[in-house]
Enzyme design. Structure first.
Site, short mmCIF file in Angstrom:
data_model
loop_
_atom_site.label_atom_id
_atom_site.label_comp_id
_atom_site.label_asym_id
_atom_site.label_seq_id
_atom_site.Cartn_x
_atom_site.Cartn_y
_atom_site.Cartn_z
N CYS A 60 29.66 37.12 39.31
CA CYS A 60 29.30 37.43 40.70
C CYS A 60 28.13 38.41 40.75
O CYS A 60 27.24 38.29 41.60
CB CYS A 60 30.47 38.04 41.46
SG CYS A 60 31.85 36.90 41.66
N CYS A 105 31.39 25.75 42.39
CA CYS A 105 32.05 26.85 41.69
C CYS A 105 32.58 27.89 42.64
O CYS A 105 33.15 28.89 42.21
CB CYS A 105 31.10 27.48 40.69
SG CYS A 105 30.55 26.29 39.48
#
Lengths: 147, 394
Positions: free
Chosen positions: A103, A33
């Site tokens: 994130c 990813c």
């Protein structure tokens, strides 16, 4: 697209590096990813995080959230560090674009993973800490179909 | 920082002044509807015919075989959907490739939901399809082969002439998405046996929002947009006259400058590729080194992520693009980079630089210096690089 704070932490990331013989190390995310975060903790006998370093493979937001997360846990007790949530990291960075929220989750997970490693190495149990997922993308839904 | 060095010409190009100058009168003075009978309308109609003629000349087509669309994506949608509709009595099998632009891939996925069967040809490590595989994929019910002329990410030029021949031998329609190739490399629809071809204006210093579909005379695909009698009743709606004029001017200009531009760009491209591969460790060139668009460079820098690289380049005034997930809006990196066999983490570290006519050697030297510095900086940050170095040390 990014706030000034995100850009600042991306351009001048704090606490980059490794800690030799770290008390705890946590690596989360996956290359598939496109983001991997590793956090090193140096924790003293009073369970205070004396030092914290990171390395991150990822986008601007991934670097900035790791940098900010290290700033937020440095000098804190383990219990205080556990309170550093992804929301706290995002707020400290004046927000993230919606597609980059994962994130900040990664940063939170990386800290938890490093604390978990510390606890395992020292044979202690940290109240409120569960075994972190190694990959925050696990179980994430596939792109919505739009036909 | 202000963009000083624009290396994203595969995304879009600067509209050339010549093109803008050609367009302006069709906003301000010659604003008539081409369908109107009076002189003002006739002037617009004439301008459209001229543009059609200019474009037809570039690809060796007849004027009446050029149909204007709102861009390359619409042309791809039209070609595929209408061909399926028109020929589904004969069969429902379509052959395309795994590296097409989403305008083709997503249209194919849509058609699969309508009952089409689609074969997605694999490509080799350079992005080329295998002609034997194509032959093998052909079935009695195959109605369409759609293979892009050149890939938008890695610049690989497919063997279009050979594909055209195979399609012709089997009596199958051949469509090519030539959005990246049009105006960059020579195209001749007859010599290459192309039945349908999509192209766009803004990739060749023309305006955005305009493109065309070439449909060979005799191919029976019908209207995509229903309404008035524009575009021989095949694409209704009042023509975007200024944009059409702009596309015509851009096509003419691109054809005139193609040979010299391609020679210059190929030289610059190979100079830059050579330096990057020589001077930066752990880097790979993506795409075919020779069968490649003159303006395309695509690299993968191991251990780093593309978006970070792009932002740092932007801060140095350099515009490029990447196939990383973070720039695609999904979690997966570019389907093209995965199709040529790159592992995910290497696909994430890709950088595409596409030359334009103004780029100089000095621009590339500056860009290379910046890339070197940024790659070093990002590798110092990278846990993947850390692991790699430790492993090497063992």
């Amino acid at each position: 697209m990014y706030s000034e704070k995100v850009m600042d932490h991306f351009q001048n990331p704090r606490n980059v590096g490794e800690i030799e013989n770290a008390s705890g190390v946590g690596t989360v995310g996956n290359a598939k990813c496109g983001d991997i975060m590793r956090i090193y903790l140096d924790i003293d006998d009073n369970q205070i995080i004396r030092d914290c370093k990171f390395k991150t493979f990822g986008c601007g937001a991934a670097v900035a959230t790791s940098s900010m997360a290290t700033e937020l846990v440095k000098g804190k007790t383990i219990q205080e560090a556990l309170q550093v949530t992804n929301k706290a990291v995002m707020e400290a960075l004046d927000g993230l674009p919606p597609v980059k929220v994962h994130c900040s989750l990664l940063a939170e997970e990386a800290i938890h993973a490093a604390l978990w490693d510390y606890a395992e190495k020292h044979g202690i149990k940290i109240e409120g800490l569960s075994k972190p997922k190694s990959d925050i993308h696990e179980g994430e839904e596939e792109e919505e179909e739009d036909y | 920082m202000k963009t000083r060095i624009y290396l994203d010409n595969a995304a879009t190009t600067k509209t050339s002044q010549e093109v803008v100058d050609a367009m302006i009168p069709y906003f301000t003075e010659n604003y008539g509807n081409p369908s109107s009978i009076y002189e003002l309308g006739a002037r617009s109609k004439e301008a459209i015919t001229d543009a059609r003629e200019q474009i037809a000349q570039v690809i060796g087509a007849k004027t009446e075989e050029i149909y204007f669309t709102a861009g390359g994506t619409e042309a791809d949608n039209w070609a595929l959907k209408a061909a399926y509709e028109a020929y589904k009595g004969k069969g429902n099998h379509i052959i395309t490739t795994s590296i097409e632009h989403h305008a083709v891939l997503h249209t194919c996925q849509y058609l699969e939901k309508q009952g089409a069967e689609v074969t997605y040809l694999k490509v080799d490590e350079n992005g080329l399809i295998d002609l034997d595989e194509l032959e093998k994929a052909i079935r009695p019910d195959t109605i369409l082969i759609s293979v892009m002329f050149a890939n938008n990410e890695i610049g690989t030029i497919e063997p279009v002439k050979e594909i055209g021949l195979i399609a012709k031998e089997h009596g199958i329609l051949f469509h090519t998405d030539a959005v990246q190739a049009f105006g960059q490399v020579p195209i001749h629809v007859d010599e290459m046996n192309i039945d349908m071809l999509s192209a766009s204006g803004h990739k060749v210093n023309g305006p955005k929002g305009i493109g065309f579909l070439y449909i060979r005379k005799g191919v029976k695909i019908r209207s995509f947009v229903h309404g008035g009698a524009q575009e021989r009743k095949r694409r209704a709606g009042t023509e975007n006259v200024p944009a059409i004029v702009g596309l015509g001017a851009a096509a003419k200009r691109a054809a005139q400058t193609m040979e010299a531009r391609a020679a210059k760009e190929t030289e610059l491209r190979d100079y830059m590729i050579g330096r990057v591969l020589e001077e930066i460790p752990y880097v790979k060139l993506n795409g075919d080194p020779v069968k490649r668009l003159p303006n395309n460079m695509n690299f993968s820098f191991r251990f780093i992520e593309g978006e970070s690289l792009l932002i740092m380049l932007d801060m140095k005034g350099i515009a490029g693009s990447s196939g990383s997930a973070c720039t695609s809006g999904s979690l997966d990196p570019s389907h093209v980079l995965l199709a040529i066999g790159l592992p995910h983490e290497i696909a994430h570290g890709s950088l595409r630089l596409t030359l334009g006519e103004d780029i100089t050697k000095e621009d590339l030297d500056y860009t290379l210096d910046q890339i070197k510095e940024i790659v070093n900086k990002l590798r110092a940050l990278s846990p993947l690089y850390e692991d790699f170095v430790k492993k090497q040390g063992k």
